[in-house]
Design an enzyme around this catalytic site. Sequence first.
Site, mmCIF file in Angstrom:
data_model
loop_
_atom_site.group_PDB
_atom_site.id
_atom_site.type_symbol
_atom_site.label_atom_id
_atom_site.label_comp_id
_atom_site.label_asym_id
_atom_site.label_seq_id
_atom_site.Cartn_x
_atom_site.Cartn_y
_atom_site.Cartn_z
ATOM 1 N N TYR A 97 0.827 -1.200 0.000
ATOM 2 C CA TYR A 97 0.000 0.000 0.000
ATOM 3 C C TYR A 97 0.863 1.253 0.000
ATOM 4 O O TYR A 97 1.916 1.300 0.638
ATOM 5 C CB TYR A 97 -0.924 0.026 1.230
ATOM 6 C CG TYR A 97 -2.020 -1.009 1.135
ATOM 7 C CD1 TYR A 97 -3.117 -0.792 0.298
ATOM 8 C CD2 TYR A 97 -1.954 -2.191 1.847
ATOM 9 C CE1 TYR A 97 -4.112 -1.749 0.188
ATOM 10 C CE2 TYR A 97 -2.941 -3.150 1.732
ATOM 11 C CZ TYR A 97 -4.026 -2.919 0.896
ATOM 12 O OH TYR A 97 -5.002 -3.860 0.776
ATOM 13 N N GLY A 106 6.658 6.647 -7.515
ATOM 14 C CA GLY A 106 7.537 5.491 -7.635
ATOM 15 C C GLY A 106 7.586 4.606 -6.405
ATOM 16 O O GLY A 106 8.398 3.682 -6.339
ATOM 17 N N GLY A 108 5.217 2.456 -5.204
ATOM 18 C CA GLY A 108 4.758 1.103 -5.514
ATOM 19 C C GLY A 108 5.838 0.307 -6.225
ATOM 20 O O GLY A 108 6.063 -0.869 -5.915
ATOM 21 N N LYS A 109 6.513 0.949 -7.157
ATOM 22 C CA LYS A 109 7.613 0.297 -7.882
ATOM 23 C C LYS A 109 8.725 -0.106 -6.919
ATOM 24 O O LYS A 109 9.233 -1.230 -6.982
ATOM 25 C CB LYS A 109 8.156 1.237 -8.951
ATOM 26 C CG LYS A 109 9.343 0.684 -9.704
ATOM 27 C CD LYS A 109 9.866 1.672 -10.727
ATOM 28 C CE LYS A 109 11.077 1.090 -11.446
ATOM 29 N NZ LYS A 109 11.595 2.027 -12.464
ATOM 30 N N ASN A 135 -10.718 -4.302 -7.758
ATOM 31 C CA ASN A 135 -9.652 -3.302 -7.672
ATOM 32 C C ASN A 135 -8.869 -3.275 -8.989
ATOM 33 O O ASN A 135 -7.743 -3.752 -9.102
ATOM 34 C CB ASN A 135 -8.735 -3.603 -6.487
ATOM 35 C CG ASN A 135 -7.780 -2.477 -6.178
ATOM 36 O OD1 ASN A 135 -7.572 -1.578 -6.981
ATOM 37 N ND2 ASN A 135 -7.174 -2.538 -5.002
ATOM 38 N N TYR A 142 -0.286 -4.950 -11.152
ATOM 39 C CA TYR A 142 0.337 -6.275 -11.033
ATOM 40 C C TYR A 142 0.568 -6.906 -12.403
ATOM 41 O O TYR A 142 1.604 -7.536 -12.640
ATOM 42 C CB TYR A 142 -0.498 -7.187 -10.146
ATOM 43 C CG TYR A 142 -0.668 -6.661 -8.744
ATOM 44 C CD1 TYR A 142 0.396 -6.108 -8.037
ATOM 45 C CD2 TYR A 142 -1.909 -6.682 -8.112
ATOM 46 C CE1 TYR A 142 0.234 -5.600 -6.760
ATOM 47 C CE2 TYR A 142 -2.074 -6.184 -6.828
ATOM 48 C CZ TYR A 142 -1.005 -5.644 -6.167
ATOM 49 O OH TYR A 142 -1.165 -5.150 -4.900
#
Length: 173
Positions: A97, A106, A108-109, A135, A142
């Site tokens: 999250y 960046g 999440g990456k 979602n 993903y």
Amino acid sequence: MRIRLRKCSEEDSLLLKEIGQETFRDTFVQDNDPEELEAYLEQAFALGKLEKELADPYSSFFFAEINGDIAGYVKLNEGGAQTEQMGRDSLEIERIYVRKSHHRQGVGKALMLKAVEEAEVKGRNRIWLGVWEKNAHAISFYEKWGFKRTGSHTFMMGDEEQIDLIMTKILTD
């Protein structure tokens, strides 16, 4: 802007609870019954539960920090800590999250790269996760990372039954 990752310790339990509840609520408040959501948050992010998870040698949490501010976190599970038994060659991303204030920076990456790195260091050849079937944003993220839909399982949001897609990424053949 530099994203710094650090492994959470048992001393981070209260901060993890706050960040976990904030990011989960922000992500799902629009599409869920508020009472069911709050019931889930109280159960999933209970301080005692988080302390136990932080002490589990088969689970690990990592905070992503930008300028000393917690931008997001990831929770990884292996072995018996996985929410589904996917085998010894698998690593689960149970939670990933990013705080709203740090979207599109960046984070999440960086967290996904950490998950891949941890899987490789631990000799795992698969990473898997469960993602709510509604979602679309997360599913798209993903898929861009090479995850494929490989099944589904039930996820309980309070007393409400929902379906999570199981998505898997193969790291080695």
